[in-house]
Scaffold this active site. Structure first.
Site, PDB file in Angstrom:
ATOM      1  CB  SER A 165      -0.933   0.008   1.211  1.00  0.00           C
ATOM      2  OG  SER A 165      -0.195  -0.056   2.423  1.00  0.00           O
ATOM      3  CG  ASN A 167       1.615  -5.845   4.964  1.00  0.00           C
ATOM      4  OD1 ASN A 167       1.251  -5.103   5.871  1.00  0.00           O
ATOM      5  ND2 ASN A 167       1.414  -5.558   3.692  1.00  0.00           N
ATOM      6  N   GLY A 175      -1.786  -4.510   1.208  1.00  0.00           N
ATOM      7  CA  GLY A 175      -1.836  -5.768   1.935  1.00  0.00           C
ATOM      8  C   GLY A 175      -0.862  -6.826   1.447  1.00  0.00           C
ATOM      9  CG  ASP A 229      -4.660   5.512   7.587  1.00  0.00           C
ATOM     10  OD1 ASP A 229      -3.677   6.271   7.744  1.00  0.00           O
ATOM     11  OD2 ASP A 229      -4.842   4.863   6.544  1.00  0.00           O
ATOM     12  CG  HIS A 287      -1.795   4.187   4.253  1.00  0.00           C
ATOM     13  ND1 HIS A 287      -2.893   3.699   4.919  1.00  0.00           N
ATOM     14  CD2 HIS A 287      -1.173   3.109   3.702  1.00  0.00           C
ATOM     15  CE1 HIS A 287      -2.945   2.391   4.768  1.00  0.00           C
ATOM     16  NE2 HIS A 287      -1.910   2.011   4.033  1.00  0.00           N
TER      17      HIS A 287
END
Length: 238
Positions: free
Chosen positions: A60, A125, A97, A208, A211
């Site tokens: 991402s 991740n 992801g 969030d 990002h």
């Protein structure tokens, strides 16, 4: 989308940033009327074909989650190259992801002719999910080998990543070492930490908290350019 409390201490903010990172994670039948080819259009097509490609392959962060594609750091790199008259075109193959395992399975589909440089940005991740480090290391090495097999003349840049100490200091330290170790072993270039001066800084991240904002993306682009820029300068002077 999960909100971050406004008064989290900065060290915890950095951890929270990474804990959430993995969550972020018909044909037109009216064909235009064909115009007769002219010498001018032929020349333009020939110039377009002559441009080398730079592939940004990642998660991402590369995809520019939450922003327009034109605001993500690969597009900012394109703008930088255009302003300098460097004849390269960017391919943004980021997918939110993505892990190293899924990336390894997808990479072969995006490797194409005229790709001269591959920026490989994967692994965060894996670390957040506690995937065995040997698996992460093996997957990254396999992707380097895939690029070299299909595009033997392409140069590779590996984007370094860090994770918070949630998995324990040994895991955290070994995860971080994967990237410089692999870069040295495979003789590829390394961005020490893609999110340097961005990670954990609220003003440089979206609501969030994970990002980068438009301003954050500009800093990430500079981190990439520190490695990519000299490589392009060398290529253009050969």
């Amino acid at each position: 989308m999960t909100k971050i409390p406004s008064k989290i201490p900065r060290p915890l903010m950095f951890c929270y940033f990474f804990m959430l990172l993995s969550l972020g994670c018909g044909e037109n039948v009216n064909k235009p009327k064909e115009e007769p080819a002219t010498e001018d259009t032929d020349q333009k097509l020939e110039v377009a074909r002559s441009y080398g490609k730079i592939l940004f392959f990642g998660d991402s962060l590369t995809a520019g989650y939450g922003l327009e594609v034109s605001q993500a750091f690969p597009a900012l790199i394109q703008q930088k190259m255009d302003s300098l008259g460097l004849e390269y075109s960017v391919v943004n193959a980021g997918l939110s992801g993505e892990t190293t395992a899924s990336g390894k399975n997808r990479l072969g589909w995006v490797l194409e002719d005229r790709i001269e440089i591959v920026i490989l940005e994967l692994g965060a991740n894996d670390g957040l999910r506690g995937i065995p480090l040997t698996e992460t290391r093996t997957n990254l090495q396999s992707m380097v080998e895939m690029v070299r097999e299909k595009l033997p003349n392409a140069k590779i840049i590996l984007a370094g990543m860090k994770i918070p100490p949630n998995m324990g200091p040994a895991y955290t330290a070994e995860f971080e070492s994967i990237f410089p170790d692999l870069a040295s072993k495979e003789n590829v270039s390394l961005i020490p930490f893609l999110l340097e001066n961005v990670a954990g800084i609220p003003s440089l991240n979206q609501s969030d908290g994970i990002h980068p904002t438009i301003q954050g993306q500009k800093i990430v682009a500079n981190n990439v350019w520190d490695i990519l820029g000299p490589m392009l300068a060398m290529e253009n002077h050969q």
